[in-house]
Write an enzyme that holds these catalytic residues in place. Structure first.
Site, mmCIF file in Angstrom:
data_model
loop_
_atom_site.group_PDB
_atom_site.id
_atom_site.type_symbol
_atom_site.label_atom_id
_atom_site.label_comp_id
_atom_site.label_asym_id
_atom_site.label_seq_id
_atom_site.Cartn_x
_atom_site.Cartn_y
_atom_site.Cartn_z
ATOM 1 N N CYS A 112 0.818 -1.223 0.000
ATOM 2 C CA CYS A 112 0.000 0.000 0.000
ATOM 3 C C CYS A 112 0.851 1.272 0.000
ATOM 4 O O CYS A 112 0.346 2.347 -0.298
ATOM 5 C CB CYS A 112 -0.944 0.012 1.195
ATOM 6 S SG CYS A 112 -2.105 -1.350 1.166
ATOM 7 N N HIS A 248 -3.036 7.389 2.663
ATOM 8 C CA HIS A 248 -3.530 6.119 2.132
ATOM 9 C C HIS A 248 -4.916 5.842 2.718
ATOM 10 O O HIS A 248 -5.140 5.968 3.932
ATOM 11 C CB HIS A 248 -2.544 5.013 2.502
ATOM 12 C CG HIS A 248 -3.051 3.642 2.228
ATOM 13 N ND1 HIS A 248 -3.640 3.304 1.028
ATOM 14 C CD2 HIS A 248 -3.078 2.520 3.004
ATOM 15 C CE1 HIS A 248 -4.006 2.033 1.079
ATOM 16 N NE2 HIS A 248 -3.681 1.544 2.251
ATOM 17 N N ASN A 278 -10.081 0.148 0.425
ATOM 18 C CA ASN A 278 -8.621 0.270 0.364
ATOM 19 C C ASN A 278 -8.146 -0.304 -0.972
ATOM 20 O O ASN A 278 -8.166 -1.517 -1.174
ATOM 21 C CB ASN A 278 -8.028 -0.491 1.556
ATOM 22 C CG ASN A 278 -6.519 -0.498 1.567
ATOM 23 O OD1 ASN A 278 -5.871 -0.122 0.596
ATOM 24 N ND2 ASN A 278 -5.947 -0.943 2.672
#
Ligand code: COA
Length: 321
Positions: A112, A248, A278
């Site tokens: 990520c 993020h 996500n």
């Protein structure tokens, strides 16, 4: 000093939307639980799309906005942990799709945090005078990595791609920081689905994401404010001078806690995780593209971008729009 400027952004999302209500039919969960614990309402899931088609669509849009032709790209960097194939790399497949004949390309995997690591790599190439125009893409198809019968992980993730075109810029600001803590990597793992577990076929199940959610949560809430502070110190600027903090998009509560610890009003922390979940390496460039398209970014705005994830890894950049 040579630095970089983002001259175009683009994003792409699969057409199929999976709502929390739909997940209620698949695992023992509820829309209310998911929204309360994560802020997520729905996510996009690839049905037909691939990381290559999504990345290429995002790239075309970013190029169009930057007013650049694909042949003018010197380097394509793709951050992904869910490539279609181990090789050829996604960057080469995107090159083929968009006809960026003069570009070199490679993939980079920092889960990520990957988009930030790729952005920083691009800056290093540009600063060294090796390349002038770089296409950086964050793309992931997390729907291929999650176990759709595991309620603790399947509710969190989605698929998508975001791209930026970077150009050499005289002046402007670009400060970066990146960290890894491999010793704590076990709290969030996902094994390549291409791996043949010849000796231990049972390990095939490890292809799915395995996560200690609370440990990851604590890690993020601690490390994100730290790296924001590090960036501000390096740039010698005050947090009040930052227009937006693009974090993020993993969990609304993580972003809220980071905002609180940083001492900045939550309104300066853009969010879109309610719609996309996500999307791993894609989350920051998708969000940046949305804010850009809405006309919310002005030339000269100072922005902080910060990502975190498996590795464990966390990275941030402070740049001028
Ligand atoms: N629906 C309903 N209940 C669920 C559930 C779901 N989707 N997932 C877990 N639960 C249950 C658990 O089984 C547990 O039940 P129990 O008390 O009977 O054992 C209870 O809810 C609490 O679980 P817990 O894991 O303590 O919840 P939490 O408040 O920590 O929230 C996460 C779980 C995953 C939402 C949270 O830890 C998180 O977001 N962590 C970060 C994950 C992340 O962002 N990863 C990617 C980083 S890049």
């Amino acid at each position: 000093m040579r630095t970089i400027r983002i001259t175009g952004t683009g994003s792409a999302l699969p057409g199929r939307i999976v709502t929390n209500k739909e997940l209620e039919q698949m695992v023992e969960t509820s829309d209310e639980w998911i929204r309360e614990r994560t802020g997520i309402g729905e996510r996009h899931v690839s049905v037909g799309e691939t990381v290559v088609t999504l990345a290429s669509e995002a790239a075309r849009k970013a190029l169009e906005q930057a007013g650049k032709r694909a042949e003018e790209i010197d380097l394509i960097l793709v951050a992904t942990s869910t490539p279609e194939n181990v090789f050829p790399c996604t960057a080469c497949e995107v090159q083929r799709e968009i006809h960026a004949e003069h570009a070199a390309g490679f993939d980079l995997n920092a889960a990520c945090s990957g988009f930030l690591f790729a952005l920083q790599t691009a800056q290093a190439y540009i600063q060294a005078g090796i390349y002038r125009t770089v296409l950086v893409i964050g793309v992931d198809s997390m729907s291929h990595m999650v176990d759709w019968s595991d309620r603790s992980t399947c509710i969190l993730f989605g698929d998508g791609a975001g791209a930026v075109v970077l150009r050499e810029s005289k002046g402007g600001l670009f400060v970066q920081a990146a960290h890894s803590d491999g010793a704590k990597g076990d709290v969030l793992t996902g094994c390549s689905r291409h791996r043949k577990n010849w000796d231990h076929p049972d390990e095939a199940k490890a292809a799915y994401i395995q996560m200690d959610g609370q440990s990851v949560f604590k890690f993020a809430v601690r490390r994100v404010p730290e790296i924001v502070e590090e960036l501000l110190e390096k740039a010698r600027i005050q947090k009040e001078e930052i227009s937006y903090f693009f974090l993020h998009q993993a969990n609304r509560r993580i972003i809220e806690a980071a905002a609180k610890r940083t001492g900045v009003d939550i309104s300066r922390f853009p969010m879109n995780l309610q719609e996309y979940g996500n999307t791993s390496a894609a989350s920051i460039p998708i969000l940046l593209d949305e804010w850009n398209k809405k006309g919310l970014l002005k030339k000269g705005d100072k922005l902080v971008l910060a990502g975190f994830g498996a590795g464990l890894s966390w990275a941030g950049s402070l740049l001028e729009w």
